[in-house]
Design an enzyme around this catalytic site. Structure first.
Site, short mmCIF file in Angstrom:
data_model
loop_
_atom_site.label_atom_id
_atom_site.label_comp_id
_atom_site.label_asym_id
_atom_site.label_seq_id
_atom_site.Cartn_x
_atom_site.Cartn_y
_atom_site.Cartn_z
N LYS A 176 -22.04 26.67 -37.16
CA LYS A 176 -22.11 26.02 -35.82
C LYS A 176 -21.28 27.15 -34.89
O LYS A 176 -20.55 27.64 -35.26
CB LYS A 176 -21.15 24.86 -35.77
CG LYS A 176 -21.84 23.64 -36.46
CD LYS A 176 -20.86 22.65 -36.66
CE LYS A 176 -19.47 22.79 -37.65
NZ LYS A 176 -18.55 21.60 -37.93
N GLY A 210 -12.92 16.01 -33.35
CA GLY A 210 -13.76 15.38 -34.26
C GLY A 210 -15.22 15.83 -33.98
O GLY A 210 -16.13 15.06 -34.47
N GLY A 212 -16.98 18.38 -35.34
CA GLY A 212 -17.37 18.56 -36.56
C GLY A 212 -17.87 17.37 -37.82
O GLY A 212 -18.78 17.23 -38.14
#
Length: 272
Positions: A176, A210, A212
């Protein structure tokens, strides 16, 4: 239509923004049925994790066994596991009762506030036992660097770290790119020699608690619904953009996302 049955394995966030709570909200918003095996309970708010009480690994394994036997599992998402014993217990029971079920690993190593959420000795167990079983592992920039042993300072480094993890047994790695600078948020899906880039406009907000958990759960939902990995990842990233924009603005720190607003809005993402 049968609801995709998604088992979320991870820690509970008392503030409701991340962990099991984010998993349940995501899976429900996207039209799935959420089940849980809770590895720890935490005392936390938007400012950080203040205390952690682990659950016994054998209890977690029993929870997983019972859910699988009675309700069935179409996909699994793992989050905070904490200890080497917990990782080994989760890997062992999943290998036994769900060897062909898609697994998405969010390798939660530390909270944004710095609190350690995966012990140092647990990393090798995750890499050696759990990662090779997974359809996808979704590290952020820092997690990719720690797990691969390769510094991740640039997008090219992110791809290199993904390839290292594939070389260690991962089927696919989504590194990411939210922590990189730039006007776009770019994630890199690495599977062997193949790399797919996912680009979206960067949303500047402190309400990102939150993200991920949400992304990994949304991908697991897509896989459980029968989507291919690229399609499931693209759908999940679209959902994440929507819940970021819908964040309610709660808390003095890193606030939660707007899962409920997206779930009830016209045109909300739904699994096929």
């Amino acid at each position: 239509m049968t609801l995709p049955r998604i088992l979320a394995i991870g820690g509970s966030d008392s503030g409701g923004g991340a962990g099991i709570e984010a998993d349940i909200k995501t899976i429900t918003a996207l039209g799935g049925y959420a089940m849980t095996a809770i590895t720890a309970v935490t005392a936390q708010d938007t400012l950080g994790v203040h205390d952690i009480v682990p659950i016994a690994p054998e209890f977690v394994a029993r929870s997983i066994r019972l859910v699988a036997a009675d309700l069935g599992i179409d996909a699994v998402k793992t989050g905070m596991l904490g200890s080497a014993a917990m990782v080994a217990a989760v890997a062992g029971i999943l290998a036994e009762i769900a060897p062909d079920t898609p697994i998405v690993i969010d390798p939660v190593i530390a909270a944004t506030s710095g609190a350690a959420l995966l012990a140092a000795d647990a990393r090798a167990v995750l890499l050696d036992r759990l990662m090779p079983m997974a359809a996808l592992i979704t590290p952020n920039r820092d997690e990719a660097a720690i797990l691969s042993g390769h510094a991740v300072e640039t997008p090219d480094d992110a791809v290199a770290a993904g390839r290292i993890l594939c070389g260690r047994g991962a089927r696919a790695v989504l590194v990411k790119g939210g922590h990189f600078a730039g006007d776009e948020a770019v994630d890199f899906l690495v599977s062997g020699d193949e790399v797919t880039e996912f680009r979206q406009p960067r949303i500047v907000s402190r309400h990102t608690h939150g993200t991920g958990c949400t992304l990994a759960s949304a991908i697991a939902l897509g896989l459980g619904a029968g989507l291919g990995l690229r399609e499931a990842t693209g759908q999940a990233r679209d959902f994440l953009q929507k819940v970021l924009l819908a964040a309610p603005g709660f808390g003095a720190g890193q606030g939660p996302l707007g899962h409920a607003a997206v779930m009830t809005a016209p045109g909300a993402c739904k699994a096929p």
